[in-house]
Design an enzyme around this catalytic site. Structure first.
Site, PDB file in Angstrom:
ATOM      1  N   HIS A 174       1.724  -1.454 -10.389  1.00 39.75           N
ATOM      2  CA  HIS A 174       1.122  -2.786 -10.293  1.00 39.75           C
ATOM      3  C   HIS A 174       1.188  -3.485 -11.646  1.00 39.75           C
ATOM      4  CE1 HIS A 174      -1.494  -2.228  -6.452  1.00 39.75           C
ATOM      5  NE2 HIS A 174      -0.366  -1.568  -6.366  1.00 39.75           N
TER       6      HIS A 174
ATOM      7  N   TYR B  59     -10.783  -7.476  -7.108  1.00 40.01           N
ATOM      8  CA  TYR B  59     -12.185  -7.225  -7.468  1.00 40.01           C
ATOM      9  C   TYR B  59     -12.949  -8.528  -7.215  1.00 40.01           C
ATOM     10  CZ  TYR B  59     -10.700  -3.012 -10.068  1.00 40.01           C
ATOM     11  OH  TYR B  59     -10.195  -1.786 -10.428  1.00 40.01           O
TER      12      TYR B  59
ATOM     13  N   PRO C 145     -17.041   3.557 -11.259  1.00 40.04           N
ATOM     14  CA  PRO C 145     -15.629   3.434 -10.901  1.00 40.04           C
ATOM     15  C   PRO C 145     -15.022   2.046 -11.127  1.00 40.04           C
ATOM     16  CG  PRO C 145     -17.003   3.516  -8.921  1.00 40.04           C
ATOM     17  CD  PRO C 145     -17.904   3.776 -10.084  1.00 40.04           C
TER      18      PRO C 145
ATOM     19  N   LYS D 204     -11.571   4.278 -14.782  1.00 40.45           N
ATOM     20  CA  LYS D 204     -11.263   5.016 -16.004  1.00 40.45           C
ATOM     21  C   LYS D 204     -11.468   6.531 -15.885  1.00 40.45           C
ATOM     22  CE  LYS D 204      -9.814   1.975 -18.814  1.00 40.45           C
ATOM     23  NZ  LYS D 204      -8.658   1.761 -17.956  1.00 40.45           N
TER      24      LYS D 204
ATOM     25  N   TYR E  60      -7.808  -2.350 -19.249  1.00 35.28           N
ATOM     26  CA  TYR E  60      -7.532  -1.880 -17.888  1.00 35.28           C
ATOM     27  C   TYR E  60      -6.272  -1.011 -17.841  1.00 35.28           C
ATOM     28  CZ  TYR E  60      -7.721  -1.964 -12.807  1.00 35.28           C
ATOM     29  OH  TYR E  60      -7.812  -1.589 -11.482  1.00 35.28           O
TER      30      TYR E  60
HETATM   31  C1  PHB Z   1      -9.539   3.273  -5.622  1.00 36.59           C
HETATM   32  O1  PHB Z   1      -8.442   2.938  -5.167  1.00 36.59           O
HETATM   33  O2  PHB Z   1     -10.179   4.211  -5.141  1.00 36.59           O
HETATM   34  C2  PHB Z   1     -10.101   2.526  -6.775  1.00 36.59           C
HETATM   35  C3  PHB Z   1      -9.360   1.521  -7.375  1.00 36.59           C
HETATM   36  C4  PHB Z   1      -9.885   0.830  -8.448  1.00 36.59           C
HETATM   37  C5  PHB Z   1     -11.149   1.124  -8.906  1.00 36.59           C
HETATM   38  C6  PHB Z   1     -11.890   2.131  -8.312  1.00 36.59           C
HETATM   39  C7  PHB Z   1     -11.370   2.823  -7.238  1.00 36.59           C
HETATM   40  O3  PHB Z   1     -11.665   0.425  -9.947  1.00 36.59           O
END
Ligand code: PHB
Length: 415
Positions: free
Chosen positions: A72, A216, A308, A312, A400
């Site tokens: 990505h 997000y 999460p 990280k 990130y």
């Molecule tokens: C996930 O795909 O489980 C996932 C992706 C991004 C995050 C947390 C979990 O920030």
């Protein structure tokens, strides 16, 4: 039983350590509480920083990741019914993230280690550590273990006896609930904790992706996240009460909540599908200092937890292992302990930066229902700034995709 490095825990940290040490000719034995199948099927987040993916590739375990993982170049931040793209690759001079499940990484490491004759003892419970301040630390363990998740207890099948693994060093890679951290004397440990007043409700969905990149979202009703596992399997989350019960959430209610939180003014649609798993995870930040005592070195979740939101967790574990494997390599090749002595200090610099970033992402993107409207308006202003200032967007992007190792530890990545 004897080995050079005894590794408690066969998750990403323990397995990556065993693999990196093997490449330097250093022996290890991994003790893992769960069965191979249980570890390989556990659903965990799947975002690899640029440097994590590179490390796997450079050390010969990146082949399937390169074939099946998705590279990505950006993420979307959505608020006020509008999406804003953060072009991470452009902002960081070409760096990317790879979406590839943590359990897939662990599977690749198991296969590679077992093919090379590596020793992994599955269903082995570490009972305790001793002689940590001598040159022959020991791990007491028992085979035939089974984790009873409902009771939160370990049971043993068969009449196995306690055994002892004598090592030169012990790596505590056994997660937050493992025996390693509590084996360090309480009077030298300092713990830092933040618990958030919300959790994440996660679902796995059989169906097509709704977006090519992760989304997000902050909505009045709370956070949500659109992620993926593969072209056929999607991973979605929404902020919930950490004490809620999945039984309160029939599929229809979940889709309604997600549709509401993710709705945009331009008519973007969330693809629904067949929900085949639901879970709720609590959110916390945690650090223990120091990360070493005598010949015990903690790595990954045994030493630190992040919420999460910044994706990280596994990346930090791999960063610890990079530092530890290099320090052990120095010791075995020259007898010097400089890098080992500095292990905790070196790791903690990166750990605290990741704590800062994960806390910041979490605070910006969730509804604090115990907070006031002023706080919510500040969060919206923060999102507005991050998505309109190149300087602010660059700061998000470089964290990130993962800051270079040397920026956060002083240790160059190569070698
Ligand atoms: C996930 O795909 O489980 C996932 C992706 C991004 C995050 C947390 C979990 O920030």
């Amino acid at each position: 039983m004897h080995t050079q490095v005894g590794i408690v825990g066969g998750g990403p940290a323990g397995m990556a350590l065993s693999h990196l040490l093997h490449l330097q000719g250093i022996d290890s034995v991994v003790l893992e509480l769960r069965s191979r199948e249980d570890v390989e099927t556990a659903v965990r987040a799947g975002v690899l920083e640029n440097g994590t993916a590179e490390l796997l590739r450079e050390t010969g375990v990146g082949e399937r990741m390169d074939r099946e993982g998705a590279v990505h170049h950006g993420i979307e931040l959505r608020f006020g019914g509008r999406g804003h793209r953060i072009d991470m690759t452009e902002l960081t001079g070409g760096r990317t993230i790879t979406v590839y499940g943590q359990h897939e990484v662990v599977k690749d490491l198991y296969r590679t280690r077992l093919e090379a004759g590596g020793q992994i003892v599955f269903e082995a419970a570490a009972i305790g550590l001793r002689d940590l301040d001598t040159s022959t630390p020991k791990i007491r363990f028992r085979r035939g273990a089974e984790l009873d998740l409902d009771a939160g207890a370990i049971r043993f099948h068969g009449d196995t006896e306690e055994e002892e693994l004598t090592c030169d060093f012990v790596a505590g890679c056994d997660g937050f609930f493992g025996v390693s951290r509590p084996s360090m004397p309480a009077d030298i440990r300092r713990e830092y904790v933040r618990t958030y007043p919300f959790g994440w409700f996660g679902i796995l969905v059989e169906g097509p992706p709704s977006s090519e990149e992760l989304i997000y979202t902050l909505h009045e009703r709370g956070f949500s996240l659109v992620s993926t596992r593969s072209p056929e399997i999607q991973r979605l989350y929404f902020q919930c009460d950490p004490n809620d019960d999945v039984a309160n959430w029939p599929d229809d209610r979940i889709w309604e909540e997600l549709q509401t939180r993710l709705a945009t003014q331009d008519g973007w649609t969330l693809q629904e599908g067949n929900i085949f798993q639901k879970d709720i995870v609590g959110m916390r930040s945690f650090v223990t200092e120091p990360m070493q005592h005598g010949r015990l070195f903690l790595a990954g979740d045994a030493a630190h937890i992040v919420p999460p939101t910044g994706a990280k967790g596994m990346n930090l574990a791999i960063a610890d292992i990079r530092v530890l494997s290099r320090a052990l390599t120095e010791f075995y090749s020259t007898g010097q302990t400089g890098l080992l002595d500095a292990y905790s200090e070196t790791c903690l610099r990166r750990v605290w930066n990741a704590q800062r970033f994960s806390w910041w992402m979490t605070s910006m993107l969730h509804r604090f229902h115990d907070g006031d409207d002023y706080q919510y308006r500040l969060q919206q202003a923060e999102l507005d700034y991050v998505t309109s200032s190149r300087a602010a967007a660059t700061s998000l992007a470089e964290n990130y995709v993962g800051l270079p190792m040397e920026a956060t530890t002083g240790v160059p990545a190569a070698g």
